[in-house]
Write a protein that holds these residues in place. Structure first.
Motif, PDB file in Angstrom:
ATOM      1  N   ILE A   1      -6.443  -6.366  -3.114  1.00 38.35           N
ATOM      2  CA  ILE A   1      -5.103  -5.786  -3.010  1.00 38.35           C
ATOM      3  C   ILE A   1      -4.872  -5.391  -1.558  1.00 38.35           C
ATOM      4  CG2 ILE A   1      -3.611  -3.885  -3.732  1.00 38.35           C
ATOM      5  CD1 ILE A   1      -5.234  -3.867  -6.382  1.00 38.35           C
ATOM      6  N   SER A   2      -3.852  -5.977  -0.943  1.00 36.77           N
ATOM      7  CA  SER A   2      -3.586  -5.717   0.472  1.00 36.77           C
ATOM      8  C   SER A   2      -2.724  -4.471   0.638  1.00 36.77           C
ATOM      9  CB  SER A   2      -2.924  -6.928   1.132  1.00 36.77           C
ATOM     10  OG  SER A   2      -1.819  -7.376   0.384  1.00 36.77           O
TER      11      SER A   2
ATOM     12  N   SER B   1       1.261   8.366  -5.528  1.00 37.36           N
ATOM     13  CA  SER B   1      -0.033   8.316  -6.220  1.00 37.36           C
ATOM     14  C   SER B   1       0.145   8.292  -7.735  1.00 37.36           C
ATOM     15  CB  SER B   1      -0.895   9.515  -5.816  1.00 37.36           C
ATOM     16  OG  SER B   1      -1.145   9.493  -4.424  1.00 37.36           O
ATOM     17  N   ILE B   2       1.124   9.040  -8.217  1.00 42.97           N
ATOM     18  CA  ILE B   2       1.386   9.056  -9.660  1.00 42.97           C
ATOM     19  C   ILE B   2       1.888   7.699 -10.122  1.00 42.97           C
ATOM     20  CG2 ILE B   2       2.866  10.009 -11.476  1.00 42.97           C
ATOM     21  CD1 ILE B   2       2.792  12.675  -9.884  1.00 42.97           C
ATOM     22  N   GLY B   3       2.959   7.199  -9.494  1.00 44.84           N
ATOM     23  CA  GLY B   3       3.553   5.939  -9.934  1.00 44.84           C
ATOM     24  C   GLY B   3       2.683   4.740  -9.663  1.00 44.84           C
ATOM     25  N   MET B   4       2.229   4.587  -8.418  1.00 45.06           N
ATOM     26  CA  MET B   4       1.412   3.435  -8.066  1.00 45.06           C
ATOM     27  C   MET B   4       0.045   3.504  -8.731  1.00 45.06           C
ATOM     28  SD  MET B   4       2.509   3.325  -4.056  1.00 45.06           S
ATOM     29  CE  MET B   4       1.410   2.015  -3.583  1.00 45.06           C
ATOM     30  N   GLY B   5      -0.483   4.734  -8.845  1.00 47.30           N
ATOM     31  CA  GLY B   5      -1.786   4.889  -9.500  1.00 47.30           C
ATOM     32  C   GLY B   5      -1.754   4.413 -10.936  1.00 47.30           C
ATOM     33  N   MET B   6      -0.683   4.750 -11.652  1.00 49.88           N
ATOM     34  CA  MET B   6      -0.566   4.323 -13.045  1.00 49.88           C
ATOM     35  C   MET B   6      -0.506   2.795 -13.147  1.00 49.88           C
ATOM     36  SD  MET B   6       2.167   5.504 -15.929  1.00 49.88           S
ATOM     37  CE  MET B   6       2.082   4.852 -17.601  1.00 49.88           C
ATOM     38  N   LEU B   7       0.276   2.180 -12.255  1.00 50.77           N
ATOM     39  CA  LEU B   7       0.400   0.717 -12.278  1.00 50.77           C
ATOM     40  C   LEU B   7      -0.922   0.046 -11.927  1.00 50.77           C
ATOM     41  CD1 LEU B   7       3.872   0.395 -10.549  1.00 50.77           C
ATOM     42  CD2 LEU B   7       3.348  -0.291 -12.904  1.00 50.77           C
ATOM     43  N   LEU B   8      -1.546   0.500 -10.844  1.00 49.78           N
ATOM     44  CA  LEU B   8      -2.795  -0.113 -10.407  1.00 49.78           C
ATOM     45  C   LEU B   8      -3.903   0.081 -11.432  1.00 49.78           C
ATOM     46  CD1 LEU B   8      -2.551   1.017  -6.686  1.00 49.78           C
ATOM     47  CD2 LEU B   8      -2.491  -1.358  -7.479  1.00 49.78           C
TER      48      LEU B   8
ATOM     49  N   LEU C   1      -6.260   3.217  -3.414  1.00 44.29           N
ATOM     50  CA  LEU C   1      -7.126   2.126  -3.866  1.00 44.29           C
ATOM     51  C   LEU C   1      -8.583   2.572  -3.960  1.00 44.29           C
ATOM     52  CD1 LEU C   1      -5.678  -0.894  -1.844  1.00 44.29           C
ATOM     53  CD2 LEU C   1      -5.283  -0.338  -4.242  1.00 44.29           C
ATOM     54  N   LYS C   2      -8.998   3.395  -3.006  1.00 49.08           N
ATOM     55  CA  LYS C   2     -10.374   3.894  -2.992  1.00 49.08           C
ATOM     56  C   LYS C   2     -10.641   4.761  -4.220  1.00 49.08           C
ATOM     57  CE  LYS C   2     -11.599   5.420   1.025  1.00 49.08           C
ATOM     58  NZ  LYS C   2     -11.737   6.334   2.185  1.00 49.08           N
ATOM     59  N   SER C   3      -9.661   5.598  -4.573  1.00 51.91           N
ATOM     60  CA  SER C   3      -9.824   6.494  -5.721  1.00 51.91           C
ATOM     61  C   SER C   3      -9.970   5.714  -7.023  1.00 51.91           C
ATOM     62  CB  SER C   3      -8.621   7.439  -5.825  1.00 51.91           C
ATOM     63  OG  SER C   3      -8.536   8.275  -4.699  1.00 51.91           O
ATOM     64  N   LEU C   4      -9.358   4.540  -7.082  1.00 50.56           N
ATOM     65  CA  LEU C   4      -9.425   3.713  -8.292  1.00 50.56           C
ATOM     66  C   LEU C   4     -10.553   2.691  -8.242  1.00 50.56           C
ATOM     67  CD1 LEU C   4      -5.590   3.102  -8.726  1.00 50.56           C
ATOM     68  CD2 LEU C   4      -7.053   4.429 -10.258  1.00 50.56           C
ATOM     69  N   GLY C   5     -11.308   2.690  -7.169  1.00 55.20           N
ATOM     70  CA  GLY C   5     -12.407   1.743  -7.037  1.00 55.20           C
ATOM     71  C   GLY C   5     -11.938   0.310  -6.856  1.00 55.20           C
ATOM     72  N   LEU C   6     -10.676   0.139  -6.411  1.00 55.43           N
ATOM     73  CA  LEU C   6     -10.126  -1.211  -6.261  1.00 55.43           C
ATOM     74  C   LEU C   6     -10.387  -1.790  -4.875  1.00 55.43           C
ATOM     75  CD1 LEU C   6      -6.734  -0.678  -8.105  1.00 55.43           C
ATOM     76  CD2 LEU C   6      -8.566  -2.231  -8.801  1.00 55.43           C
ATOM     77  N   ARG C   7     -10.558  -0.933  -3.901  1.00 53.57           N
ATOM     78  CA  ARG C   7     -10.850  -1.401  -2.557  1.00 53.57           C
ATOM     79  C   ARG C   7     -11.420  -0.240  -1.766  1.00 53.57           C
ATOM     80  NH1 ARG C   7      -6.782  -4.467   1.651  1.00 53.57           N
ATOM     81  NH2 ARG C   7      -8.379  -4.946   3.202  1.00 53.57           N
ATOM     82  N   HIS C   8     -12.342  -0.548  -0.886  1.00 48.09           N
ATOM     83  CA  HIS C   8     -12.984   0.525  -0.141  1.00 48.09           C
ATOM     84  C   HIS C   8     -12.879   0.267   1.346  1.00 48.09           C
ATOM     85  CE1 HIS C   8     -14.721   2.148  -3.820  1.00 48.09           C
ATOM     86  NE2 HIS C   8     -14.981   0.915  -4.155  1.00 48.09           N
ATOM     87  N   ARG C   9     -12.474   1.285   2.086  1.00 45.90           N
ATOM     88  CA  ARG C   9     -12.461   1.229   3.541  1.00 45.90           C
ATOM     89  C   ARG C   9     -12.711   2.625   4.071  1.00 45.90           C
ATOM     90  NH1 ARG C   9      -9.680   1.847   8.319  1.00 45.90           N
ATOM     91  NH2 ARG C   9      -9.897   0.099   9.789  1.00 45.90           N
ATOM     92  N   GLY C  10     -13.696   2.741   4.913  1.00 50.75           N
ATOM     93  CA  GLY C  10     -13.974   4.028   5.521  1.00 50.75           C
ATOM     94  C   GLY C  10     -14.815   4.934   4.631  1.00 50.75           C
ATOM     95  N   VAL C  11     -14.923   6.169   5.056  1.00 51.36           N
ATOM     96  CA  VAL C  11     -15.801   7.139   4.394  1.00 51.36           C
ATOM     97  C   VAL C  11     -15.048   7.870   3.287  1.00 51.36           C
ATOM     98  CG1 VAL C  11     -17.311   9.124   4.738  1.00 51.36           C
ATOM     99  CG2 VAL C  11     -17.013   7.448   6.588  1.00 51.36           C
ATOM    100  N   ASN C  12     -15.590   7.810   2.088  1.00 51.09           N
ATOM    101  CA  ASN C  12     -15.038   8.553   0.961  1.00 51.09           C
ATOM    102  C   ASN C  12     -15.688   9.939   0.958  1.00 51.09           C
ATOM    103  OD1 ASN C  12     -13.826   9.322  -1.427  1.00 51.09           O
ATOM    104  ND2 ASN C  12     -15.314   8.295  -2.720  1.00 51.09           N
ATOM    105  N   VAL C  13     -14.930  10.938   1.389  1.00 51.75           N
ATOM    106  CA  VAL C  13     -15.473  12.297   1.483  1.00 51.75           C
ATOM    107  C   VAL C  13     -15.254  13.021   0.158  1.00 51.75           C
ATOM    108  CG1 VAL C  13     -15.377  14.508   2.687  1.00 51.75           C
ATOM    109  CG2 VAL C  13     -15.030  12.379   3.965  1.00 51.75           C
TER     110      VAL C  13
END
Length: 375
Positions: A31-32, A224-231, A258-270
């Motif tokens: 997902i870009s 985050s609410i709207g896109m999170g639900m869709l993703l 995307l990181k929160s949903l495990g769909l894509r990772h970039r950088g440090v997840n603190v």
């Protein structure tokens, strides 16, 4: 669903794949994440500088508005000077679309029905084919066609889906299928329902977003609410977070979603606690400093920063680098989930940054080694 933790699995909607320059959208492509410049496109230097900031933040695609001939004239210089594919945002005037395609835009954001006659649409399609452009059909609840508003009485999911499919048919009739679709609204309920309906009605890749979401904090929450639900339900092939803020913040928020949903990772997840009276160091200030100090790291990895041992040990065992507050100023550092050493009388942020940078270098070296072995 056969993952190690099936309750975390997301089954992405199956869609056809298109190309936006070098970036694949749809199918099994990642997902870009994209944003849009807000400098005057006719000011090529200002626009180029802003795009480079977005590139540094990790943007995969950047959109620029082309409202006039001066903008499309500057587009050629802009495209040559940047690395990411550029989407030209076009409204109403078909000649701007043709000029943008000729200038090297990777994608044209249009509504075919707003371009004019069938002949004009055919000219735009020909320009897109000749120059290897894809397109995005961009439906917005705030600018639906008058006949649809009369038919449905107000912007609603059915009206937005019908608009999108009507526009899609115009391109299909011109034997053009290299396009993605968006059906955006500022109301997350409306946007989600429209995307759900569109996802069921076609297999084109979907550009997902909550438009005009608001300022940095409120817009982030709404998006985050709207896109999170869709993703989470598997809908979405490329995303744009629309914020009244620095466009770089849109990229950061997009990756965080995307990181929160495990769909894509970039950088440090603190991973950090909100702090309480049990904290053995100032968690909030430490995390603020860490996020700034680690912003340059693109390698996907995790860091836990917890104020005390109640949850600190458990979190540290699941992260690449862990830090747990201890009594009398003596804190515990974990590496790869295992206790490594204690920290006392040292700058916590400076120490953790060095550890994270070392871990990132280790991950990248191993990745390169595996790539060499595969070749």
């Amino acid at each position: 669903m056969n993952g190690l933790r099936p309750w975390r699995d997301i089954a992405r909607r199956k869609s056809r794949q298109i190309s936006v320059g070098s970036v694949k959208v749809g199918g099994d492509a990642p997902i870009s994440v994209q944003s849009m410049t807000n400098a005057l496109t006719s000011d090529a230097n200002a626009t180029i500088n802003q795009i480079r900031e977005l590139e540094e933040a990790g943007a995969d695609i950047v959109r620029v508005s082309c409202p006039d001939e001066e903008s499309t004239a500057a587009l050629k210089e802009i495209v040559r000077a940047v690395k990411v594919p550029i989407v030209a945002d076009i409204h109403f005037h078909y000649k701007r679309a043709i000029e943008a395609a000729e200038a090297g835009a990777a994608c044209l954001r249009i509504n075919p029905g707003n371009i004019g006659s069938a002949d004009r649409v055919r000219e735009v399609i020909k320009a897109a084919k000749d120059h290897g452009c894809s397109m995005r059909i961009g439906v917005n609840a705030g600018s639906l066609e008058r006949d649809l508003l009369e038919k449905y009485g107000e912007p609603c999911p059915e009206a937005m889906v019908e608009s999108a499919l009507d526009h899609a048919r115009i391109l299909e009739d011109g034997d053009f299928r290299e396009f993605k679709i968006s059906v955006k609204a500022s109301d997350p309920f409306l946007a989600v329902a429209a995307y759900q309906g569109l996802a069921d009605a076609c297999d084109y890749p979907l550009h997902v977003g909550i438009t005009e979401a608001g300022g940095l904090r409120s817009g982030t929450v709404k998006s985050s609410i709207g896109m999170g639900m869709l993703l989470w339900s598997g809908i979405g092939d490329t995303i744009r977070v629309s914020l009244s803020a620095d466009p770089v913040e849109e990229i950061k928020v997009g990756f965080d979603i995307l990181k929160s949903l495990g769909l894509r990772h970039r950088g440090v997840n603190v991973i950090s606690c909100p702090s309480c009276a049990r904290q053995q160091f100032n968690v909030i200030k430490t995390v603020e400093r860490l996020e700034q100090a680690l912003a340059h790291i693109a390698t996907p990895m995790s860091l836990s920063v917890i104020g005390c041992i109640v949850n600190g040990i458990g979190e540290a065992e699941l992260t690449d680098v862990g830090f747990t507050g201890g009594g009398k100023g003596t804190h515990q550092v974990y590496l790869n989930g295992v206790p490594a050493h204690r920290l006392q009388d040292e700058d916590i942020v400076e120490h953790l940054v060095k550890l994270v940078e070392a871990k990132a270098a280790e991950i990248e070296a191993k990745k390169a080694e595996l790539a060499d072995a595969a070749e």
